[in-house]
Design a protein around this motif. Sequence first.
Motif, short mmCIF file in Angstrom:
data_model
loop_
_atom_site.label_atom_id
_atom_site.label_comp_id
_atom_site.label_asym_id
_atom_site.label_seq_id
_atom_site.Cartn_x
_atom_site.Cartn_y
_atom_site.Cartn_z
N PHE A 96 -21.83 16.03 -0.75
CA PHE A 96 -22.08 17.18 -1.63
C PHE A 96 -20.71 17.93 -0.82
O PHE A 96 -21.12 19.00 0.85
N LYS A 97 -20.03 18.83 -1.81
CA LYS A 97 -19.05 19.86 -1.03
C LYS A 97 -19.27 20.33 -0.92
O LYS A 97 -18.92 21.17 -0.21
N GLU A 98 -20.14 21.05 -1.42
CA GLU A 98 -21.49 22.82 -1.42
C GLU A 98 -21.81 22.91 0.29
O GLU A 98 -21.51 23.06 0.78
N ILE A 99 -22.18 21.57 0.50
CA ILE A 99 -22.81 21.43 1.98
C ILE A 99 -21.81 21.68 2.52
O ILE A 99 -21.87 22.29 4.10
N ASN A 100 -20.82 20.63 2.35
CA ASN A 100 -19.52 21.23 3.79
C ASN A 100 -19.49 21.77 3.63
O ASN A 100 -18.83 22.44 4.70
N LEU A 101 -19.06 22.79 2.30
CA LEU A 101 -18.68 24.08 2.60
C LEU A 101 -19.15 25.08 3.30
O LEU A 101 -19.11 26.30 4.42
N LEU A 102 -20.48 25.22 3.05
CA LEU A 102 -22.24 25.51 3.92
C LEU A 102 -21.89 25.53 5.50
O LEU A 102 -21.61 26.21 6.28
N ILE A 103 -21.50 24.16 6.29
CA ILE A 103 -21.82 23.80 7.22
C ILE A 103 -19.99 24.10 7.80
O ILE A 103 -19.84 24.45 9.33
N ILE A 104 -19.49 24.42 7.35
CA ILE A 104 -17.59 24.76 8.07
C ILE A 104 -17.59 26.48 8.26
O ILE A 104 -18.19 26.72 9.63
N VAL A 135 -11.61 21.68 7.71
CA VAL A 135 -11.44 22.70 6.85
C VAL A 135 -10.15 22.15 5.92
O VAL A 135 -9.53 22.87 5.25
N LYS A 136 -9.03 20.73 7.08
CA LYS A 136 -7.87 20.13 6.37
C LYS A 136 -8.48 19.58 4.94
O LYS A 136 -7.57 19.65 4.29
N LYS A 137 -9.99 18.85 4.64
CA LYS A 137 -10.32 17.90 3.77
C LYS A 137 -9.60 18.94 2.40
O LYS A 137 -10.13 18.52 1.29
N TYR A 138 -10.92 19.94 2.42
CA TYR A 138 -10.81 20.82 1.70
C TYR A 138 -9.93 21.84 0.98
O TYR A 138 -9.96 23.07 0.58
N LYS A 139 -9.21 22.16 1.92
CA LYS A 139 -7.82 22.78 1.92
C LYS A 139 -7.67 24.15 2.43
O LYS A 139 -7.97 24.90 0.98
N ILE A 140 -8.73 24.53 3.03
CA ILE A 140 -9.01 25.72 2.92
C ILE A 140 -8.30 26.26 4.20
O ILE A 140 -8.47 26.91 5.21
N LEU A 184 -8.42 27.55 7.69
CA LEU A 184 -7.07 26.50 9.02
C LEU A 184 -7.21 27.80 9.97
O LEU A 184 -6.39 27.77 10.99
N GLY A 185 -6.27 28.86 9.47
CA GLY A 185 -5.47 30.20 10.25
C GLY A 185 -6.69 30.62 11.11
O GLY A 185 -6.45 30.74 12.00
N VAL A 186 -7.55 31.18 10.81
CA VAL A 186 -8.79 31.49 12.03
C VAL A 186 -8.89 30.27 13.09
O VAL A 186 -8.78 30.26 14.51
N ILE A 187 -8.90 29.72 12.97
CA ILE A 187 -9.36 28.25 13.48
C ILE A 187 -8.39 28.13 14.61
O ILE A 187 -8.85 27.26 15.58
#
Length: 183
Positions: A85-93, A123-128, A132-135
């Motif tokens: 689930f994309k949403e759970i991965n965004l939450l985990i990020i 972060v790269k997979k979902y192109k955020i 990425l800058g903060v990381i």
Amino acid sequence: MASKDDTLIKNILNICDACIISQETDDFSHAHKVARKLLNEFSKKNHLFIRDIYLINSIFFVFPIETAHLTMRYIESSIEKYRDFKEINLLIINLRMNYILMLMKEKLEKEALAEIEKVLPLVKKYKISLYLGVIYIRKGICLHNIKIASETDFIQKGSTLLEILEEFQMLELAQKEIEKYKR
């Protein structure tokens, strides 16, 4: 309304109340109590539901570092079934980003780097790009603090990315992180 729904709504209201009080008074004691109660409730479960992880994420910032370590392990054991689930991965990020900052505050840069390496592919997979800058900036701070030479200047790379994105407010916050955590 079912009892389970009542508990969920009550937890949400308690978290909101704790966050407002913490924001207005700069006193996190009430938030600590709410966090302990919430974690105690969740620790009785065999696994967490997505809504549980959202609730934990909303108050994760007040956890002591030891509790944050245990909470992250518990979440990791619970999320495997939700990995697609994309949403759970965004939450985990988001949760890992907060955890990385907590580790940096405690001068646990090696552990922060390990978390960065876990979250970077997502972060790269979902192109955020913003994250990425903060990381990159946080990675640069950690590498600098533990005296690991890198061919890439991650602080500069992250700052440049935030500039290109015209995320000047985030860049300003990142600069404060650099001043505060880079030793």
